[in-house]
Design a protein around this motif. Structure first.
Motif, PDB file in Angstrom:
ATOM      1  N   ASP A 183     -12.337  14.023  -2.511  1.00  0.00           N
ATOM      2  CA  ASP A 183     -12.577  14.373  -1.059  1.00  0.00           C
ATOM      3  C   ASP A 183     -12.915  15.857  -0.861  1.00  0.00           C
ATOM      4  O   ASP A 183     -13.016  16.661  -1.717  1.00  0.00           O
ATOM      5  N   VAL A 230      -1.479  11.901   8.489  1.00  0.00           N
ATOM      6  CA  VAL A 230      -0.861  11.838   6.775  1.00  0.00           C
ATOM      7  C   VAL A 230      -2.341  11.876   6.176  1.00  0.00           C
ATOM      8  O   VAL A 230      -3.068  10.668   6.322  1.00  0.00           O
ATOM      9  N   HIS A 275       0.835  -1.099  -0.010  1.00  0.00           N
ATOM     10  CA  HIS A 275       0.023  -0.139  -0.024  1.00  0.00           C
ATOM     11  C   HIS A 275       0.886   1.327  -0.127  1.00  0.00           C
ATOM     12  O   HIS A 275       1.985   1.184   0.753  1.00  0.00           O
ATOM     13  N   ALA A 322      -2.941   7.158  -3.427  1.00  0.00           N
ATOM     14  CA  ALA A 322      -2.152   6.588  -4.273  1.00  0.00           C
ATOM     15  C   ALA A 322      -1.810   7.212  -5.523  1.00  0.00           C
ATOM     16  O   ALA A 322      -0.900   7.141  -6.321  1.00  0.00           O
ATOM     17  N   LYS A 368     -16.990  11.193  -3.462  1.00  0.00           N
ATOM     18  CA  LYS A 368     -16.855   9.835  -4.116  1.00  0.00           C
ATOM     19  C   LYS A 368     -17.761   8.763  -3.510  1.00  0.00           C
ATOM     20  O   LYS A 368     -17.908   8.881  -2.291  1.00  0.00           O
ATOM     21  N   LYS A 373     -10.510   1.024   1.239  1.00  0.00           N
ATOM     22  CA  LYS A 373     -11.418   1.911   0.423  1.00  0.00           C
ATOM     23  C   LYS A 373     -12.243   0.592  -0.420  1.00  0.00           C
ATOM     24  O   LYS A 373     -11.876  -0.205  -1.004  1.00  0.00           O
TER      25      LYS A 373
END
Ligand code: OOB
Length: 543
Positions: free
Chosen positions: A417, A333, A238, A337, A434, A443
């Motif tokens: 977002d 954080v 990931h 990706a 989304k 997700k």
């Protein structure tokens, strides 16, 4: 590989990112070689499950030898190789061998099952698939048998570990190192997976130059250096544990990566104590678990300096508990990706650390907060986050239609977002536009699960939404309308059906609710908003 497969940055942007010193012409293969030359004896990888410690010299040599063996088997530059490995040392051997060849790892997660793996293999026309024989009570060889039967183009399956079954053991592949042409820094390095909001996952093409910039920038922000010991708790493939600053950050800095075989405190805490771990990254549910367990764990966690928490929204109350419980600095954080990663800074005031999700890595990360018509909103207003920058992709791999929707004409990525910018330039994540469920950092694209439920012969229609969960943040609820005259089903039948279709376990709905109809909006469309609020107000009655 043709340019149409992976949209790239326009020349003027590439030039700007190079002259700013963001893109430095580094590659992952060269990076490891340089570190191994500079300090061959230093420990690179610790794999406690198998009691192995690889120095930089050993990792470098293993990558060379494996690369040579893979090349001898026909794996070539530009080939895609689906890598589905747990947190074991071979993950790095394989990935760096592929980097050296210029072949692209496709980073599958251990939780993926036949549906996902088959799709990755087919869509990327992968030539090889790398697994661990058995892990976590699951037999990946069976999965590989099923996938290979359906994907004839998949020429090789390599198995890390003792019993390869009908496939080739990874151990048998290495050969005398051969001279390999080094990939160019602006070549693709790998394909990362998108959390997605559509029927099938999208693939994220990342280059050596852009990804290494995000790694280097993360190291600076998280103060990673040669003394850092990074504990890799989340699945290594990931993006968060890989590069924020993650295992690649630790290796870039000449530090040490410790692979955590299981994420629970009972396994992680003794490792922190034994290996003197200095930083790690967790999703919010794990951070909660760790803070609760720390008080009377009896383990010496004093080496831990930084805990990064991200992947999903970390609540302010939970964030406040980190320092008192674990004695380290929290870094929030907020990353993706596709690129953009935001961090709270180590010297930010505590209030900023616990109430925001940080600010971007780069001065050249462009952030826009816009309304539904893409009009910019004033600072402080809540809206859609759009972003563009030196390590944010300009398009998904081989997905022109998606790209037209997911990116603006001038190249901003639509993150999906909903955020707000504080006057100090920090981002606060307020929600999501989304159609995705964020189940404790994992997700789930609603549409993907809906399509699988719809395949059930008794189902007329289905809608999947997120509902609040005190531990995961969100979990999934499937609202299902059965066909008239269809036999009455129990919720568990739907769950089993989805699982048996070969979908990753985390995508199986936590709750299934049978209804007569769906709430509608004014114009007669199904209202997910109403479904979400209905879900939030139902008392769960199922296991
Ligand atoms: C990380 O990457 P992905 O690609 O699995 O997921 C990205 C999405 C974001 O668009 C956002 O919806 C959500 O995950 N997210 C957060 C968050 N961090 C990620 N939502 C709220 N608060 C946060 N702190 O999840 C990822 C990649 C690199 C570093 C960290 C996380």
């Amino acid at each position: 590989m043709s340019g149409s497969q992976a949209p790239v940055w326009p020349a003027a942007f590439a030039e700007r990112y190079r002259s700013a010193g963001h893109w430095r012409g580094e590659t992952f293969g060269r990076m490891l070689r340089d570190r191994a030359t500079a300090h061959p004896g230093r420990t690179a990888i610790v794999d406690p499950a198998s009691d192995r410690r690889w120095s930089y010299g050993e990792l470098d040599d293993r990558a060379d030898r494996l690369a040579a063996g893979l090349v001898a088997r026909g794996i070539a530059k530009g080939d895609r190789v689906v890598v589905q490995l747990p947190n074991i040392a071979e993950f790095f051997e394989v990935v760096f061998a592929l980097f050296r060849i210029g072949a692209l790892p496709v980073f599958a997660l251990p939780a993926h099952r036949e549906t996902e793996i088959r799709y990755f293999c087919e869509f990327t026309e992968a030539t090889a698939y790398v697994i661990a024989g058995e892990h976590g009570g699951y037999d990946y060889r069976e999965l590989a048998t099923a996938v290979r039967a359906k994907v004839p183009g998949l020429r090789h399956v390599f198995v890390a570990g003792p019993d390869a079954g009908e496939f080739e053991p990874l151990d048998a592949v290495p050969a005398e190192p051969v001279e390999l042409a080094e990939p160019a820094p602006d070549d693709l390095a790998f394909l990362q997976l998108s959390g997605g909001s559509t029927g099938v996952p999208k693939l994220i093409p990342r280059t050596h130059d852009d990804y290494l910039y995000s790694v280097r920038g993360s190291n600076e922000i998280c103060a990673v250096d040669e003394h850092s010991v990074y504990l890799c708790v989340l699945p290594a493939a990931h993006n968060f544990p890989l590069s924020s600053p993650g295992t690649l950050g630790a290796l870039y800095a000449g530090g040490t990566v410790v692979l955590c075989p299981q994420p629970g405190p009972e396994v992680a805490f003794p490792l922190i104590e034994r290996e003197r771990v200095t930083l790690t990254g967790l999703v919010p549910p794990l951070a909660l678990l760790w803070t609760e367990a720390a008080a009377d764990s009896g383990h010496d966690l004093s080496s831990l300096q930084v805990l990064l928490v991200g992947g999903a929204k970390f609540s302010e109350q939970a964030a406040r508990r980190v320092r008192p419980a674990l004695g380290c600095t929290l870094q929030q954080v907020f990353g993706m990706a596709e690129g953009l990663v935001n961090y709270t800074r180590l010297d930010d005031p505590e209030e900023v650390i616990v109430t925001t999700q940080g600010r971007p890595i780069s001065p050249d990360d462009e952030i826009r907060v816009v309304d539904d018509e893409d009009e910019d909103l004033p600072v402080g207003a809540t809206g859609h986050l759009l972003t563009r920058g030196p390590y944010t992709i300009r398009g998904y791999w081989n997905a022109p239609e998606h790209n037209a929707r997911s990116f603006t004409a001038d190249g901003f990525y639509r993150t999906g977002d909903i955020v707000r910018l504080t006057p100090t330039g920090h981002l606060v994540v307020e929600g999501r536009a989304k159609d995705q469920i964020n189940r404790g950092g994992e997700k789930i694209a609603a549409e993907e699960v809906e399509n699988h439920i719809l395949a059930h012969p008794s189902v007329h229609d289905a809608n999947v939404v997120g509902e609040p969960d005190p531990y995961l943040g969100e979990r999934t609820c499937a609202y299902v309308i059965l066909r008239t005259g269809a036999e009455r089903l129990k919720p568990v039948a739907i769950k089993r059906f989805v699982r048996e279709r070969g979908l990753a376990g985390y995508k199986v709905p936590d709750r299934v609710e049978f209804v007569e109809s769906f709430p509608q909006t004014g114009v007669g469309k199904i209202s997910k908003k109403h479904l979400r609020s209905a879900a939030a107000h139902t008392v769960p009655t199922q296991p």
